[in-house]
Write a protein that holds these residues in place. Structure first.
Motif, PDB file in Angstrom:
ATOM      1  N   VAL A 248     -10.986  -5.730  -1.046  1.00  0.00           N
ATOM      2  CA  VAL A 248     -10.317  -6.427   0.142  1.00  0.00           C
ATOM      3  C   VAL A 248      -9.268  -5.458   0.553  1.00  0.00           C
ATOM      4  N   ALA A 249      -8.573  -4.824  -0.192  1.00  0.00           N
ATOM      5  CA  ALA A 249      -7.895  -3.830   0.482  1.00  0.00           C
ATOM      6  C   ALA A 249      -8.259  -2.786   1.320  1.00  0.00           C
ATOM      7  N   ARG A 250      -9.362  -2.228   0.720  1.00  0.00           N
ATOM      8  CA  ARG A 250      -9.997  -1.355   1.549  1.00  0.00           C
ATOM      9  C   ARG A 250     -10.555  -1.837   2.813  1.00  0.00           C
ATOM     10  N   ALA A 251     -11.019  -2.951   2.920  1.00  0.00           N
ATOM     11  CA  ALA A 251     -11.496  -3.507   4.127  1.00  0.00           C
ATOM     12  C   ALA A 251     -10.274  -4.033   5.061  1.00  0.00           C
TER      13      ALA A 251
ATOM     14  N   VAL B 272      -6.030 -11.791   1.276  1.00  0.00           N
ATOM     15  CA  VAL B 272      -6.671 -12.981   0.834  1.00  0.00           C
ATOM     16  C   VAL B 272      -8.128 -12.524   0.409  1.00  0.00           C
ATOM     17  N   PHE B 273      -8.541 -13.205  -0.795  1.00  0.00           N
ATOM     18  CA  PHE B 273      -9.825 -13.022  -1.323  1.00  0.00           C
ATOM     19  C   PHE B 273     -10.870 -13.851  -0.583  1.00  0.00           C
ATOM     20  N   PRO B 274     -12.065 -13.375  -0.462  1.00  0.00           N
ATOM     21  CA  PRO B 274     -13.128 -14.085   0.192  1.00  0.00           C
ATOM     22  C   PRO B 274     -13.603 -15.296  -0.874  1.00  0.00           C
ATOM     23  N   HIS B 275     -13.981 -16.398  -0.332  1.00  0.00           N
ATOM     24  CA  HIS B 275     -14.157 -17.470  -1.282  1.00  0.00           C
ATOM     25  C   HIS B 275     -15.436 -17.003  -2.361  1.00  0.00           C
TER      26      HIS B 275
ATOM     27  N   LEU C 190       1.109  -1.146   0.204  1.00  0.00           N
ATOM     28  CA  LEU C 190       0.163   0.015  -0.053  1.00  0.00           C
ATOM     29  C   LEU C 190       0.775   1.235  -0.077  1.00  0.00           C
ATOM     30  N   VAL C 191       0.646   1.992  -1.148  1.00  0.00           N
ATOM     31  CA  VAL C 191       1.192   3.277  -1.038  1.00  0.00           C
ATOM     32  C   VAL C 191       0.440   4.417  -1.099  1.00  0.00           C
ATOM     33  N   GLN C 192       0.844   5.334   0.019  1.00  0.00           N
ATOM     34  CA  GLN C 192       0.001   6.473   0.198  1.00  0.00           C
ATOM     35  C   GLN C 192       0.834   7.703   0.641  1.00  0.00           C
TER      36      GLN C 192
ATOM     37  N   GLU D 279       6.357 -11.405  -1.383  1.00  0.00           N
ATOM     38  CA  GLU D 279       6.456 -10.442  -0.611  1.00  0.00           C
ATOM     39  C   GLU D 279       7.863  -9.396  -1.373  1.00  0.00           C
ATOM     40  N   GLU D 280       8.491  -9.829  -2.197  1.00  0.00           N
ATOM     41  CA  GLU D 280       9.241  -9.210  -2.881  1.00  0.00           C
ATOM     42  C   GLU D 280       8.904  -8.534  -4.024  1.00  0.00           C
ATOM     43  N   GLU D 281       7.815  -9.075  -4.637  1.00  0.00           N
ATOM     44  CA  GLU D 281       7.198  -8.566  -5.934  1.00  0.00           C
ATOM     45  C   GLU D 281       5.698  -8.393  -5.544  1.00  0.00           C
ATOM     46  N   PRO D 282       5.384  -7.378  -4.650  1.00  0.00           N
ATOM     47  CA  PRO D 282       3.958  -7.187  -4.658  1.00  0.00           C
ATOM     48  C   PRO D 282       3.279  -6.607  -5.530  1.00  0.00           C
ATOM     49  N   LEU D 283       1.902  -6.534  -5.706  1.00  0.00           N
ATOM     50  CA  LEU D 283       1.120  -5.378  -6.428  1.00  0.00           C
ATOM     51  C   LEU D 283       1.399  -4.306  -5.583  1.00  0.00           C
ATOM     52  N   ILE D 284       1.199  -3.194  -6.429  1.00  0.00           N
ATOM     53  CA  ILE D 284       1.177  -1.731  -5.839  1.00  0.00           C
ATOM     54  C   ILE D 284      -0.288  -1.274  -5.818  1.00  0.00           C
ATOM     55  N   VAL D 285      -0.702  -0.921  -4.596  1.00  0.00           N
ATOM     56  CA  VAL D 285      -1.994  -0.505  -4.327  1.00  0.00           C
ATOM     57  C   VAL D 285      -1.725   1.140  -3.759  1.00  0.00           C
ATOM     58  N   ARG D 286      -2.313   1.965  -4.782  1.00  0.00           N
ATOM     59  CA  ARG D 286      -2.151   3.442  -4.355  1.00  0.00           C
ATOM     60  C   ARG D 286      -3.512   3.833  -3.791  1.00  0.00           C
ATOM     61  N   ALA D 287      -3.304   4.687  -2.710  1.00  0.00           N
ATOM     62  CA  ALA D 287      -4.382   5.270  -2.062  1.00  0.00           C
ATOM     63  C   ALA D 287      -4.098   6.794  -2.136  1.00  0.00           C
ATOM     64  N   PRO D 288      -5.310   7.731  -2.398  1.00  0.00           N
ATOM     65  CA  PRO D 288      -5.216   9.123  -2.421  1.00  0.00           C
ATOM     66  C   PRO D 288      -4.537   9.523  -1.097  1.00  0.00           C
ATOM     67  N   ALA D 289      -3.948  10.663  -1.163  1.00  0.00           N
ATOM     68  CA  ALA D 289      -3.388  11.394   0.089  1.00  0.00           C
ATOM     69  C   ALA D 289      -4.503  11.798   1.053  1.00  0.00           C
ATOM     70  N   PRO D 290      -4.178  11.783   2.101  1.00  0.00           N
ATOM     71  CA  PRO D 290      -5.139  12.068   3.269  1.00  0.00           C
ATOM     72  C   PRO D 290      -5.355  13.463   3.105  1.00  0.00           C
ATOM     73  N   PRO D 291      -6.771  14.026   3.297  1.00  0.00           N
ATOM     74  CA  PRO D 291      -6.986  15.369   3.362  1.00  0.00           C
ATOM     75  C   PRO D 291      -6.337  16.331   3.829  1.00  0.00           C
TER      76      PRO D 291
END
Length: 135
Positions: A41-44, A26-29, A13-15, A84-96
């Motif tokens: 999933v990331a948001r939760a 982990v994705f739900p079934h 997670l990059v913010q 863990e060495e090659e994760p997907l990047i999830v970007r979040a907006p900057a906090p207000p």
């Protein structure tokens, strides 16, 4: 064991203004393992994100410089997130900025109150000492 076969994917997670966080999500079934589902999933999972950040505001890419993936793209097809060495990047907006200002104000207010309370205690002790000397 293929990427995402166990329903899990590594993400970072990059913010702006915050430290990067790496975690295995982990994705739900019985959910599609696409970018849209990963964002939910990331948001939760990243509960520290401000409440006003919606899953749709998160963007997913294969690396830091990568373009955001389409919501319908399957995570397994992106080519990252398997470790863990090659994760997907999830970007979040900057906090207000307002919320940071509010936090600063709350900190200063708490500091002022502590100093006020301390001043009152010092004054009470001084009065007690003066009272003792007069006896």
């Amino acid at each position: 064991h293929g990427k995402g076969m166990d329903g899990a994917v590594w993400v970072r997670l990059v913010q702006p203004g915050a430290e990067d966080l790496c975690d295995r999500l982990v994705f739900p079934h019985n959910t599609p393992r696409d970018v849209a589902a990963l964002r939910r999933v990331a948001r939760a999972d990243f509960v520290h994100l401000p409440a006003n950040v919606a899953a749709a505001q998160l963007s997913v890419s294969a690396d830091r410089g990568g373009a955001p993936e389409r919501a319908s793209r399957l995570v397994a097809d992106i080519g990252a997130g398997g470790s863990e060495e090659e994760p997907l990047i999830v970007r979040a907006p900057a906090p207000p900025a307002a919320s940071q200002g509010d936090m600063l104000w709350a900190l200063l207010e708490a500091q002022r109150k502590r100093e006020e309370d301390e001043g009152r205690r010092v004054e009470e002790r001084r009065r007690e000492d003066v009272g003792r000397e007069e006896r």
